[in-house]
Design a protein around this motif. Structure first.
Motif, PDB file in Angstrom:
ATOM      1  N   UNK A   3       1.232  -1.626  -0.283  1.00  0.00           N
ATOM      2  CA  UNK A   3       0.657  -0.001  -0.126  1.00  0.00           C
ATOM      3  C   UNK A   3       0.712   0.814  -0.375  1.00  0.00           C
ATOM      4  N   UNK A   4       2.077   1.231  -0.200  1.00  0.00           N
ATOM      5  CA  UNK A   4       2.803   2.020   0.805  1.00  0.00           C
ATOM      6  C   UNK A   4       3.011   2.989  -0.381  1.00  0.00           C
ATOM      7  N   UNK A   5       3.502   4.192  -0.625  1.00  0.00           N
ATOM      8  CA  UNK A   5       3.323   5.151  -1.840  1.00  0.00           C
ATOM      9  C   UNK A   5       1.751   5.526  -2.096  1.00  0.00           C
ATOM     10  N   UNK A   6       0.396   5.348  -2.096  1.00  0.00           N
ATOM     11  CA  UNK A   6      -0.696   5.505  -1.906  1.00  0.00           C
ATOM     12  C   UNK A   6      -1.198   6.747  -1.543  1.00  0.00           C
ATOM     13  N   UNK A   7      -1.352   7.706  -1.953  1.00  0.00           N
ATOM     14  CA  UNK A   7      -2.052   9.247  -1.407  1.00  0.00           C
ATOM     15  C   UNK A   7      -2.876   9.007   0.243  1.00  0.00           C
ATOM     16  N   UNK A   8      -2.266   9.259   0.823  1.00  0.00           N
ATOM     17  CA  UNK A   8      -2.928   9.722   2.185  1.00  0.00           C
ATOM     18  C   UNK A   8      -2.739   7.881   3.041  1.00  0.00           C
ATOM     19  N   UNK A   9      -1.969   7.397   2.881  1.00  0.00           N
ATOM     20  CA  UNK A   9      -2.196   5.891   3.163  1.00  0.00           C
ATOM     21  C   UNK A   9      -0.704   6.383   4.015  1.00  0.00           C
ATOM     22  N   UNK A  10      -1.197   6.330   6.284  1.00  0.00           N
ATOM     23  CA  UNK A  10      -0.621   6.464   6.834  1.00  0.00           C
ATOM     24  C   UNK A  10      -0.446   5.145   7.953  1.00  0.00           C
TER      25      UNK A  10
ATOM     26  N   UNK B  69       5.675  11.036   0.259  1.00  0.00           N
ATOM     27  CA  UNK B  69       5.296   9.890  -0.241  1.00  0.00           C
ATOM     28  C   UNK B  69       4.998   9.763  -1.850  1.00  0.00           C
ATOM     29  N   UNK B  70       3.924  10.330  -1.796  1.00  0.00           N
ATOM     30  CA  UNK B  70       3.155   9.945  -2.923  1.00  0.00           C
ATOM     31  C   UNK B  70       3.126  11.335  -3.142  1.00  0.00           C
ATOM     32  N   UNK B  71       3.817  12.291  -3.251  1.00  0.00           N
ATOM     33  CA  UNK B  71       4.114  13.606  -4.201  1.00  0.00           C
ATOM     34  C   UNK B  71       5.238  13.735  -4.192  1.00  0.00           C
ATOM     35  N   UNK B  72       6.470  12.924  -3.482  1.00  0.00           N
ATOM     36  CA  UNK B  72       7.688  12.964  -3.567  1.00  0.00           C
ATOM     37  C   UNK B  72       7.467  11.692  -5.785  1.00  0.00           C
TER      38      UNK B  72
END
Ligand SMILES: Nc1ncnc2c1ncn2[C@@H]1O[C@H](COP(=O)(O)OP(=O)(O)O)[C@@H](O)[C@H]1O
Ligand SMILES: [Mg+2]
Length: 525
Positions: free
Chosen positions: A69-76, A99-102
């Motif tokens: 799931x990592x890298x998807x926006x709002x995943x924390x 991460x999503x923005x980077x």
């Protein structure tokens, strides 16, 4: 015209929400992730030719499930509900956006990680033209994560072109410095990957004084550490006794996040100027600036940090509490409210709600001036060179509980000149070595058993206490002096000497344990 959703690539270019759009900010966000993963070592590599940025840490790593799931926006994994968000978060991250923005702003981002308890290392590469899947990769010998960003800012080539290496690297260095100071227990390194040069290196330090001095070796260690709490706000301040010609030694943090607050900076400067104005001190005439680390801890619900750069602007719901605490801590440091503090008894409600902490007690020293010997003797009705109260307290057969009462009456039983001597003894660093683990254990047991320290129970602080060294030094210091006292009591018939040590003990810490020990010892004599 028909209403249509913008294409995702356009959204990524113009989006107004959280956007990581410069190298320093990218490094900052990635280091914050490492710190949130409890890394004790973080290595940063930056190449401004290929715009490759790599952060390697020894944190707790990412499990295979989370890797999917990592890298998807709002995943924390740091915050979920609004209630959690409004509490005092103990992490840098909470929005699941960096991460999503980077990834959106780069050619690709690869994350390899081995999590605690796992024998496998997983890798995931994300980007516009990349087939995203989690694969196992070459086994990593230790737990941790490495994030590598390839072609950062490739979607904003104009900004890439405008990057001037020196300035950008200076920004990255500054960002690292800010994090080094407030995370003393983590070691950091920064390397320019294009030249291979090591730009910055900071070892693991025992406390914030250590991390400050690892960056500024030219600054001596004449610091004072103070703490104030009011309502849900706690301010920890590390102040230097000298001044500097530049403002670069001024660090302000809110919940460990470096912030920019000219309002607070000016307020602090004014308090210094007020103190020194009357004395025609150079701070007022030539531009000299105080040196400090100012750390505000408060619930996220009362603070607004605009995280659009590495040093965010900060706004508080109510500046009144912040300013009240600032005045209190600064006036104490500057010796302007000596009366108030001297008169405070150990557990007065005022001290609990808004007082200067005694956590650091005599070992750290407190910033108040002492009265002259004469004034002291007059006030305490003492004959020259004789303290009748101590005699009364310690004459054999005296009930030690009475002694406790007198110690705790708030009156100073030590002569000003003697106090100076005592403080100078206490300030000497003790040569007692303990390994990291036992140090932590000691500190913990101190927190659990010593209920006399109200500040340890305030929210968040018992979990993580930044200033570990003064704390453990204090315990060691007290034990050391207690030991000295007991030994001298056993070998000495000189009651005067014993009395002095007893006074010393009472100044050090007015705790029941020690009074009981005192009782035992007096019986021995
Ligand atoms: N170095 C790292 N070590 C462990 N987990 C990480 C690391 N970097 C990122 N993560 C995971 O990726 C998630 C998303 O990171 P990010 O986009 O920065 O959002 P946030 O930090 O706000 O949660 C984090 O919540 C964390 O679970
Ligand atoms: Mg983050």
């Amino acid at each position: 015209m028909e209403l249509k959703r913008l294409n995702s690539d356009v959204i990524s270019k113009i989006r107004s929400s959280f956007n990581v759009s410069n190298v320093a900010q990218c490094v900052f966000e990635l280091i914050c992730n490492s710190l949130d993963a409890k890394a004790s070592s973080v290595a940063v590599r930056v190449n401004l030719i290929s715009f490759k940025i790599q952060i390697a840490d020894n944190g707790e790593g990412i499990t295979k499930g989370n890797m999917e799931l990592i890298g998807l926006r709002y995943m924390t994994n740091k915050c979920r509900t609004l209630k959690e968000f409004q509490k005092q978060l103990n992490t840098y991250g909470y929005r699941g956006e960096s991460l999503a923005s980077i990834i959106e702003n780069s050619i690709k981002v690869s994350i390899s990680s081995r999590s605690t308890g796992s024998s496998e290392t997983f890798i995931k590469t994300m980007g516009k033209d990349v087939n995203i899947e989690v694969k196992t990769t070459k086994f990593r010998p230790s737990i941790g994560t490495t994030v590598t960003v390839f072609g950062f800012m490739s979607n904003i080539p104009v900004r890439q072109k405008r990057v001037i290496d020196e300035i950008e690297l200076e920004g990255v260095k500054k960002c690292l410095e800010n994090l080094i100071i407030i995370n003393p227990m983590t070691s950091f390194s920064l390397r320019n990957d294009a030249t291979g040069l090591l730009l910055l290196k900071s070892p693991k330090n025992a406390d914030i004084i250590g991390s400050f001095r690892s960056l500024h070796q030219d600054i001596n260690d004449s610091f004072e550490l103070l703490k104030v709490s009011k309502h849900k706000v706690t301010i920890e301040g590390l102040f230097h006794k000298d001044f500097s010609l530049s403002k670069k030694y001024q660090y302000i943090y809110v919940n460990k996040r470096p912030v920019n607050s000219p309002k607070l900076q000016n307020h602090i400067l004014k308090l210094f100027q007020k103190k020194y104005f009357a004395q025609n001190h150079p701070i007022y005439e030539t531009k000299k600036y105080p040196m400090y680390v100012f750390h505000i801890r408060c619930p996220s619900s009362i603070v607004d940090i605009l995280s659009n750069s590495i040093k965010s602007e900060v706004e508080f719901q109510s500046w009144d509490v912040i300013m009240a605490c600032t005045d209190k801590i600064l006036n104490t440091f500057l010796g302007l409210n000596e009366q108030k503090i001297e008169k405070m008894s150990l557990y007065s409600p005022e001290e609990v709600s808004c007082g200067v902490s005694k956590v650091f007690g005599a070992v750290q020293g407190r910033a108040f001036k002492r009265k002259s010997d004469e004034a002291f003797e007059k006030e305490n009705n003492v004959e020259k060179g004789k303290n009748s109260k101590t005699e009364k307290v310690l004459s054999p057969g005296t009930d030690p509980t009475q002694a406790y009462e007198i110690y705790d009456s708030g009156k100073d039983l030590v002569k000003p000149s003697e106090h100076k001597k005592i403080v100078s003894i206490l300030r000497k660093p003790l040569e007692i070595k303990v390994n990291r683990e036992s140090k932590i254990k000691k500190q913990k047991s101190y927190i659990e058993t010593d209920l006399n320290q109200p500040y340890h129970t305030s929210e968040g602080l018992d979990k993580e206490f930044l200033y570990s060294k003064p704390n453990s030094n204090e315990i060691q210091g007290k034990n050391f002096l207690l030991d000295k006292f007991l030994r001298s009591a056993q070998i000495s018939n000189d009651l005067d000497q014993v009395l002095k040590l007893v006074i010393l003990m009472s100044v050090l810490k007015r705790s029941w344990n020690r009074i009981l020990l005192l009782k035992k010892t007096l019986k021995i004599i």
